[in-house]
Write a protein that holds these residues in place. Structure first.
Motif, mmCIF file in Angstrom:
data_model
loop_
_atom_site.group_PDB
_atom_site.id
_atom_site.type_symbol
_atom_site.label_atom_id
_atom_site.label_comp_id
_atom_site.label_asym_id
_atom_site.label_seq_id
_atom_site.Cartn_x
_atom_site.Cartn_y
_atom_site.Cartn_z
ATOM 1 N N ARG A 1 0.821 -1.211 0.000
ATOM 2 C CA ARG A 1 0.000 0.000 0.000
ATOM 3 C C ARG A 1 0.858 1.266 0.000
ATOM 4 O O ARG A 1 0.493 2.264 -0.609
ATOM 5 N N TYR A 2 1.977 1.212 0.681
ATOM 6 C CA TYR A 2 2.837 2.381 0.799
ATOM 7 C C TYR A 2 4.118 2.196 0.005
ATOM 8 O O TYR A 2 4.652 1.100 -0.111
ATOM 9 N N LEU A 3 4.624 3.296 -0.518
ATOM 10 C CA LEU A 3 5.904 3.320 -1.212
ATOM 11 C C LEU A 3 6.843 4.175 -0.368
ATOM 12 O O LEU A 3 6.516 5.305 -0.023
ATOM 13 N N GLY A 4 7.992 3.657 -0.030
ATOM 14 C CA GLY A 4 8.954 4.422 0.767
ATOM 15 C C GLY A 4 8.892 4.042 2.237
ATOM 16 O O GLY A 4 8.466 2.951 2.599
ATOM 17 N N ALA A 5 9.300 4.979 3.084
ATOM 18 C CA ALA A 5 9.375 4.744 4.523
ATOM 19 C C ALA A 5 8.012 4.940 5.185
ATOM 20 O O ALA A 5 7.238 5.789 4.772
ATOM 21 N N VAL A 6 7.748 4.157 6.193
ATOM 22 C CA VAL A 6 6.544 4.313 7.004
ATOM 23 C C VAL A 6 6.995 4.543 8.435
ATOM 24 O O VAL A 6 7.706 3.720 9.014
ATOM 25 N N LEU A 7 6.609 5.668 8.993
ATOM 26 C CA LEU A 7 6.966 6.035 10.369
ATOM 27 C C LEU A 7 5.717 5.967 11.217
ATOM 28 O O LEU A 7 4.664 6.437 10.810
ATOM 29 N N VAL A 8 5.847 5.408 12.413
ATOM 30 C CA VAL A 8 4.717 5.349 13.339
ATOM 31 C C VAL A 8 5.007 6.310 14.474
ATOM 32 O O VAL A 8 6.013 6.185 15.177
ATOM 33 N N SER A 9 4.119 7.277 14.646
ATOM 34 C CA SER A 9 4.257 8.259 15.723
ATOM 35 C C SER A 9 3.717 7.645 17.004
ATOM 36 O O SER A 9 2.627 7.087 17.029
ATOM 37 N N ALA A 10 4.479 7.781 18.077
ATOM 38 C CA ALA A 10 4.083 7.167 19.356
ATOM 39 C C ALA A 10 3.124 8.038 20.149
ATOM 40 O O ALA A 10 2.645 7.647 21.197
ATOM 41 N N HIS A 11 2.829 9.242 19.694
ATOM 42 C CA HIS A 11 1.886 10.074 20.457
ATOM 43 C C HIS A 11 0.669 10.426 19.683
ATOM 44 O O HIS A 11 0.410 10.201 18.598
#
Length: 59
Positions: free
Chosen positions: A49-59
């Motif tokens: 589904r995503y291209l590139g980096a996926v970052l998950v925000s902890a807040h």
């Protein structure tokens, strides 16, 4: 497969430097809000589904 380096080729290095100055290099990324959404974000990465980096925000 063989890698390529322009390190020893001044003509190519000058061409690449001009190309880099002409437009910023953009890296595709997605920011997912909330650690609770991390499992779904991982699923989405693995299914393409995503291209590139996926970052998950902890807040």
């Amino acid at each position: 497969m063989t890698g390529y380096s322009a390190h020893g080729d001044e003509r190519i290095r000058a061409e690449w430097a001009a190309w880099q100055r002409s437009a910023p290099v953009e890296f595709p990324h997605v920011i997912v809000d909330g650690i609770g959404r991390a499992p779904r974000a991982l699923h989405d990465v693995l299914t393409g589904r995503y291209l590139g980096a996926v970052l998950v925000s902890a807040h």
